[in-house]
Design an enzyme around this catalytic site. Structure first.
Site, PDB file in Angstrom:
ATOM      1  N   ASP A 161       0.768  -0.960  -0.244  1.00 46.29           N
ATOM      2  CA  ASP A 161       0.052  -0.022   0.621  1.00 46.29           C
ATOM      3  C   ASP A 161       0.859   1.027   0.044  1.00 46.29           C
ATOM      4  O   ASP A 161       0.244   2.289   0.335  1.00 46.29           O
ATOM      5  CB  ASP A 161      -1.021   0.296   1.368  1.00 46.29           C
ATOM      6  CG  ASP A 161      -2.104  -0.442   0.443  1.00 46.29           C
ATOM      7  OD1 ASP A 161      -2.745  -0.343  -0.340  1.00 46.29           O
ATOM      8  OD2 ASP A 161      -2.984  -1.229   2.140  1.00 46.29           O
TER       9      ASP A 161
ATOM     10  N   GLU B 163       0.346   9.693   0.990  1.00 47.99           N
ATOM     11  CA  GLU B 163      -0.255  10.727   2.643  1.00 47.99           C
ATOM     12  C   GLU B 163      -0.656  10.273   3.878  1.00 47.99           C
ATOM     13  O   GLU B 163      -0.836  11.213   4.898  1.00 47.99           O
ATOM     14  CB  GLU B 163      -1.944  11.163   2.052  1.00 47.99           C
ATOM     15  CG  GLU B 163      -2.203  12.342   2.841  1.00 47.99           C
ATOM     16  CD  GLU B 163      -4.555  12.251   2.601  1.00 47.99           C
ATOM     17  OE1 GLU B 163      -4.309  13.412   2.379  1.00 47.99           O
ATOM     18  OE2 GLU B 163      -5.009  11.179   2.513  1.00 47.99           O
ATOM     19  N   ASP B 164      -0.651   9.066   3.655  1.00 47.13           N
ATOM     20  CA  ASP B 164      -1.211   8.603   5.531  1.00 47.13           C
ATOM     21  C   ASP B 164       0.471   8.789   6.198  1.00 47.13           C
ATOM     22  O   ASP B 164       0.333   8.556   7.811  1.00 47.13           O
ATOM     23  CB  ASP B 164      -1.427   7.498   5.315  1.00 47.13           C
ATOM     24  CG  ASP B 164      -2.616   7.105   4.490  1.00 47.13           C
ATOM     25  OD1 ASP B 164      -3.574   8.463   4.753  1.00 47.13           O
ATOM     26  OD2 ASP B 164      -3.236   6.611   3.812  1.00 47.13           O
TER      27      ASP B 164
ATOM     28  N   ARG C 228      -8.698   4.977  12.117  1.00 45.22           N
ATOM     29  CA  ARG C 228      -6.936   4.742  11.513  1.00 45.22           C
ATOM     30  C   ARG C 228      -6.399   5.660  12.898  1.00 45.22           C
ATOM     31  O   ARG C 228      -5.048   5.710  12.701  1.00 45.22           O
ATOM     32  CB  ARG C 228      -6.645   4.982  10.445  1.00 45.22           C
ATOM     33  CG  ARG C 228      -7.188   3.611   9.807  1.00 45.22           C
ATOM     34  CD  ARG C 228      -6.661   2.660   9.979  1.00 45.22           C
ATOM     35  NE  ARG C 228      -6.714   1.263   8.901  1.00 45.22           N
ATOM     36  CZ  ARG C 228      -6.003   1.905   7.625  1.00 45.22           C
ATOM     37  NH1 ARG C 228      -4.992   2.277   7.293  1.00 45.22           N
ATOM     38  NH2 ARG C 228      -6.863   0.416   7.076  1.00 45.22           N
TER      39      ARG C 228
ATOM     40  N   HIS D 130     -11.222   7.259   6.031  1.00 49.21           N
ATOM     41  CA  HIS D 130     -10.523   8.349   6.669  1.00 49.21           C
ATOM     42  C   HIS D 130     -11.770   9.360   6.678  1.00 49.21           C
ATOM     43  O   HIS D 130     -12.331   9.862   5.485  1.00 49.21           O
ATOM     44  CB  HIS D 130      -9.456   8.677   6.214  1.00 49.21           C
ATOM     45  CG  HIS D 130      -8.497   7.996   5.966  1.00 49.21           C
ATOM     46  ND1 HIS D 130      -7.375   7.420   5.327  1.00 49.21           N
ATOM     47  CD2 HIS D 130      -7.391   7.160   7.162  1.00 49.21           C
ATOM     48  CE1 HIS D 130      -6.711   6.267   5.251  1.00 49.21           C
ATOM     49  NE2 HIS D 130      -6.487   6.550   6.995  1.00 49.21           N
TER      50      HIS D 130
ATOM     51  N   CYS E  11      -4.719  11.225  -0.806  1.00 48.95           N
ATOM     52  CA  CYS E  11      -3.861  10.020  -0.769  1.00 48.95           C
ATOM     53  C   CYS E  11      -3.159   9.683  -1.430  1.00 48.95           C
ATOM     54  O   CYS E  11      -1.490   9.379  -1.148  1.00 48.95           O
ATOM     55  CB  CYS E  11      -4.497   8.708  -0.137  1.00 48.95           C
ATOM     56  SG  CYS E  11      -5.357   7.866  -1.481  1.00 48.95           S
TER      57      CYS E  11
HETATM   58  C1  CIR Z   1      -5.591   1.848   3.420  1.00 47.23           C
HETATM   59  O1  CIR Z   1      -6.268   0.493   3.795  1.00 47.23           O
HETATM   60  O2  CIR Z   1      -5.153   2.004   4.366  1.00 47.23           O
HETATM   61  C2  CIR Z   1      -4.953   1.141   2.340  1.00 47.23           C
HETATM   62  N1  CIR Z   1      -5.506   0.068   1.241  1.00 47.23           N
HETATM   63  C3  CIR Z   1      -5.866   2.373   1.530  1.00 47.23           C
HETATM   64  C4  CIR Z   1      -5.105   4.055   1.965  1.00 47.23           C
HETATM   65  C5  CIR Z   1      -6.046   5.221   1.616  1.00 47.23           C
HETATM   66  N2  CIR Z   1      -5.589   6.306   2.179  1.00 47.23           N
HETATM   67  C6  CIR Z   1      -6.139   7.260   1.682  1.00 47.23           C
HETATM   68  O3  CIR Z   1      -6.992   7.933   1.903  1.00 47.23           O
HETATM   69  N3  CIR Z   1      -5.826   8.720   2.630  1.00 47.23           N
END
Ligand code: CIR
Length: 257
Positions: free
Chosen positions: A62, A67-68, A131, A161, A252
């Site tokens: 992933d 962004e995360d 999260r 999110h 993201c």
């Molecule tokens: C997750 O589940 O963490 C990833 N498959 C998707 C993350 C998406 N991130 C975001 O929208 N900031």
């Protein structure tokens, strides 16, 4: 261009990305994902940003959802603590940001992902979600209040999110999925709501006179038209289908400052 963002960091797609989602019954095309990321980078560049790329790590399927991993504010960055399946994605991002940013890490016990952080002109909203926990939200508050930001925490119950369901369009305007949030918590001039059956359209990215929007949501796009015309904004639809299959959205795919 003076006050707005000038840089973006984008991470390449891991070679393991398609197989990871195939195991979850989602048919992702690796080639199309690569093309879509390329178009995304071009759109950022055309919008005026200098884009740097971080290499992918195939052990972290992933990792394209960069962004995360951090919350960046000017030349400062708060490195997050992510879902256990994604821990480790931060390392390469830190490795790049260390040359341009002062780095702070969230404290033990904190969970925080950048997708839960929404900046408007004067306030930052942080969602407590699957999260992001209260300690994570508080660590974001301490990080941003030193730069004079007002930070407001609100619960996220209907989506992954905060920014999955609401984004800032600029000019005092939000775009949000109806019914997902208590909109009274937001101190903005007005809200445009996504159209029925188009919840995937809530995540947009405003950069100067451009609004990057996800392709495939004609009714929400039509609702945005009046706002775009009023402020002479050019809407740029981007097909991000292969990232939507991984529960991702436009914002993201980059860190922006
Ligand atoms: C997750 O589940 O963490 C990833 N498959 C998707 C993350 C998406 N991130 C975001 O929208 N900031």
């Amino acid at each position: 261009m003076t006050d707005g963002p000038t840089h973006a960091l984008v991470r390449k797609v891991a070679r393991s990305y398609a197989a990871y989602y195939a195991r979850r019954g989602r048919n992702v095309s690796a080639q199309l994902a690569g093309e879509q990321l390329h178009n995304y980078v071009r759109a950022l560049e055309t919008s005026g940003l200098a884009v740097s790329l971080v290499e992918a790590d195939d052990a972290l399927p992933d990792c394209v959802f960069i962004e995360d991993t951090a919350v960046v504010w000017k030349e400062h960055a708060l490195i997050t603590c992510m879902h256990p399946d994604r821990q480790g994605e931060q390392a390469a991002v830190e490795g790049t940001l260390q040359y341009s940013h002062s780095l702070t890490r969230v404290p033990p016990g904190a969970a925080l992902e950048g997708g839960d952080v929404l900046h408007t002109s004067d306030t930052t909203y942080v969602g407590t979600s699957a999260r992001t926990n209260q300690i994570g939200a508080e660590s974001l508050r301490s990080f941003l209040t030193q730069f004079g930001r007002r930070v407001v925490t609100l619960p996220v119950r209907n989506c992954l999110h905060l920014k999955t369901g609401v984004s800032y369009l600029g000019n005092g305007m939000l775009l949000a999925v109806p019914g997902w949030f208590d909109m009274n918590r937001f101190d903005v001039e007005d809200v445009i709501y996504t159209a029925d059956n188009e919840v995937g359209s809530a995540n947009c990215l405003r950069l100067y006179d451009r609004l990057l929007i996800p392709d495939g949501y004609p009714n929400t796009t039509q609702r945005l038209q009046q706002f775009a015309s009023k402020y002479k904004i050019c809407m740029r639809p981007l097909n991000i289908s292969e990232f939507e299959k991984g529960d991702g959205s436009l914002t993201c795919l980059s860190l922006i400052w």
